[in-house]
Write an enzyme that holds these catalytic residues in place. Structure first.
Site, PDB file in Angstrom:
ATOM      1  N   ASP A   1      -3.566   0.848  -9.944  1.00 16.83           N
ATOM      2  CA  ASP A   1      -4.992   0.617 -10.148  1.00 16.83           C
ATOM      3  C   ASP A   1      -5.350   0.344 -11.609  1.00 16.83           C
ATOM      4  O   ASP A   1      -5.981  -0.669 -11.908  1.00 16.83           O
ATOM      5  CB  ASP A   1      -5.799   1.783  -9.596  1.00 16.83           C
ATOM      6  CG  ASP A   1      -5.732   1.871  -8.081  1.00 16.83           C
ATOM      7  OD1 ASP A   1      -5.113   0.982  -7.467  1.00 16.83           O
ATOM      8  OD2 ASP A   1      -6.294   2.823  -7.522  1.00 16.83           O
TER       9      ASP A   1
ATOM     10  N   SER B   1     -12.897   1.885  -8.484  1.00 20.23           N
ATOM     11  CA  SER B   1     -13.965   2.080  -9.458  1.00 20.23           C
ATOM     12  C   SER B   1     -13.580   3.137 -10.486  1.00 20.23           C
ATOM     13  O   SER B   1     -13.974   3.050 -11.654  1.00 20.23           O
ATOM     14  CB  SER B   1     -15.256   2.496  -8.744  1.00 20.23           C
ATOM     15  OG  SER B   1     -15.061   3.673  -7.976  1.00 20.23           O
ATOM     16  N   SER B   2     -12.790   4.133 -10.085  1.00 19.82           N
ATOM     17  CA  SER B   2     -12.393   5.175 -11.033  1.00 19.82           C
ATOM     18  C   SER B   2     -11.478   4.616 -12.121  1.00 19.82           C
ATOM     19  O   SER B   2     -11.656   4.919 -13.308  1.00 19.82           O
ATOM     20  CB  SER B   2     -11.701   6.329 -10.304  1.00 19.82           C
ATOM     21  OG  SER B   2     -10.542   5.895  -9.622  1.00 19.82           O
TER      22      SER B   2
ATOM     23  N   LEU C   1     -11.894   0.365  -4.049  1.00 19.48           N
ATOM     24  CA  LEU C   1     -11.610  -0.808  -4.887  1.00 19.48           C
ATOM     25  C   LEU C   1     -11.427  -0.412  -6.356  1.00 19.48           C
ATOM     26  O   LEU C   1     -11.617  -1.207  -7.253  1.00 19.48           O
ATOM     27  CB  LEU C   1     -12.730  -1.836  -4.745  1.00 19.48           C
ATOM     28  CG  LEU C   1     -12.920  -2.386  -3.327  1.00 19.48           C
ATOM     29  CD1 LEU C   1     -14.106  -3.341  -3.273  1.00 19.48           C
ATOM     30  CD2 LEU C   1     -11.656  -3.084  -2.833  1.00 19.48           C
TER      31      LEU C   1
ATOM     32  N   GLU D   1       0.835  -1.202   0.000  1.00 21.96           N
ATOM     33  CA  GLU D   1       0.000   0.000   0.000  1.00 21.96           C
ATOM     34  C   GLU D   1       0.868   1.250   0.000  1.00 21.96           C
ATOM     35  O   GLU D   1       1.846   1.336   0.744  1.00 21.96           O
ATOM     36  CB  GLU D   1      -0.896  -0.003   1.239  1.00 21.96           C
ATOM     37  CG  GLU D   1      -2.223   0.672   1.039  1.00 21.96           C
ATOM     38  CD  GLU D   1      -3.118  -0.103   0.082  1.00 21.96           C
ATOM     39  OE1 GLU D   1      -3.474   0.465  -0.964  1.00 21.96           O
ATOM     40  OE2 GLU D   1      -3.459  -1.251   0.382  1.00 21.96           O
TER      41      GLU D   1
ATOM     42  N   GLY E   1     -17.012   4.544  -3.040  1.00 20.18           N
ATOM     43  CA  GLY E   1     -16.081   5.013  -2.031  1.00 20.18           C
ATOM     44  C   GLY E   1     -15.386   3.923  -1.250  1.00 20.18           C
ATOM     45  O   GLY E   1     -14.755   4.186  -0.230  1.00 20.18           O
ATOM     46  N   ALA E   2     -15.451   2.677  -1.726  1.00 21.41           N
ATOM     47  CA  ALA E   2     -14.862   1.557  -0.981  1.00 21.41           C
ATOM     48  C   ALA E   2     -13.369   1.408  -1.219  1.00 21.41           C
ATOM     49  O   ALA E   2     -12.718   0.606  -0.571  1.00 21.41           O
ATOM     50  CB  ALA E   2     -15.573   0.252  -1.341  1.00 21.41           C
TER      51      ALA E   2
END
Length: 339
Positions: A173, A128-129, A126, A35, A123-124
């Protein structure tokens, strides 16, 4: 892939535009470990998941085209030349960012009609963007025959998020969303962009994602500030990124740094080492070791990098007390899901 979601998007497109679209599936991702190391040119280990974005797209028959986000019941007709002004907000910014980046390369695809929906909790953390950006650039590449390679599309999605939306994120990502494979984790060197697909043998175990319900927006969070801290320390040591230093070099300048900044850099160095250990653990199907590394990672994220939240820490502590859980950590970005 959720076939029900595919049919919903397909049907919605047909009802709005009366023609058959090209359908794109773009997955979200978890990050098993590693991370805040990607923008420090370090190591990460993400994996694509079975939740993501379904996009229906075709060349527009009239005018500028229309984009429809079914989840929020919004539609938008884009300008022909999107402004490069950074820090736009909302789902439209991710698509406009793609057009902006293509324009910088001298690529001007024609207008498109779009309908999309997703099943990633908002907003998790994961990605999405990234899934949305990848779906759009992939769709444009397909219907207008732009000739872009998958890696070129990853770079375009990454640049759209950084330069248009204003999130100075790493490349993990869009890379994980574009190249993820079922049943495999991706070990990615974010400096060389050389990756390795590692089969995940879970035996009698499974990944469980729990949504904390705490939503976030990287564009509105302290994400960029943490990156600035890391870059400032690298510059002080006259290197391009924290990837270039070891702990001894960092300790030498500890007295010159605010303690909170030192701890963030210390976390990044330790996290890179954990990713390397996790790669070997996963290859050897040593899930006990992998679980230990995940717990260590979350401890550092919470106490040193300060990107967790009370709800997420509670879930990880609860997991530690459960005999059937081998490891747990933040799987999204900045207070998102936990596994």
């Amino acid at each position: 892939m959720d076939q029900g979601l595919v049919e919903i998007v397909r049907s919605s497109f047909l009802s709005h535009f009366g023609k058959k679209p090209t359908l794109i599936w773009s997955p979200g991702r978890i990050n098993i470990i590693g991370e805040h190391t990607d923008y420090n040119q370090g190591f990460v280990m993400p994996a694509a998941i079975d939740r993501g974005i379904v996009m229906a797209i075709s060349q527009a028959q009239n005018g500028r085209g229309q984009w429809i986000a079914t989840d929020v019941k919004e539609s938008y007709s884009p300008d022909s030349s999107p402004s490069p002004t950074p820090k736009r907000s909302g789902w439209k910014a991710y698509l406009l960012g793609i057009l902006s980046e293509l324009g910088k390369k001298g690529i001007q695809p024609g207008p498109v009609d779009v309908v999309f929906s997703g099943n990633i909790p908002p907003g998790a953390g994961l990605s999405s963007s990234a899934a949305l950006e990848n779906a759009f650039v992939f769709g444009l590449n397909e219907i207008y025959k732009l000739g872009l390679s998958p890696m070129e599309m990853v770079h375009i999605s990454h640049a759209a998020e950084q330069d248009y939306v204003g999130v100075r994120c790493g490349i993990m990502d869009p890379y994980a969303s574009m190249f993820g494979q079922a049943g495999k984790a991706i070990f990615l060197d974010c400096r060389s962009l050389v990756s390795e697909m590692i089969p995940v043998h879970l035996e009698d175990c499974q990944w469980i994602l729990l949504d904390t319900g705490v939503q976030h927006s990287l564009a509105d969070s302290a994400y960029n500030q943490r990156r600035e801290v890391c870059e400032a320390i690298a510059a002080r040591l006259e290197v391009s990124s924290l990837r270039e230093i070891d702990l001894k070099q960092l300790v030498k300048i500890r007295s010159e740094l605010p303690e909170a900044d030192y701890q963030k850099a210390f976390f990044v160095l330790e996290e890179n080492g954990r990713v390397l250990k996790a790669r070997e653990a996963l290859k050897n199907a040593d899930l006990l070791k992998l679980g230990e590394l995940m717990y260590e990672s979350h401890e550092g994220l919470s106490k040193l990098y300060e990107v967790s939240c009370e709800e997420l820490d509670f879930l990880v502590d609860l997991a530690r007390e459960s005999d059937g859980v081998l490891g747990a950590r933040m799987m999204g970005a900045d207070s998102g899901a936990v596994a």
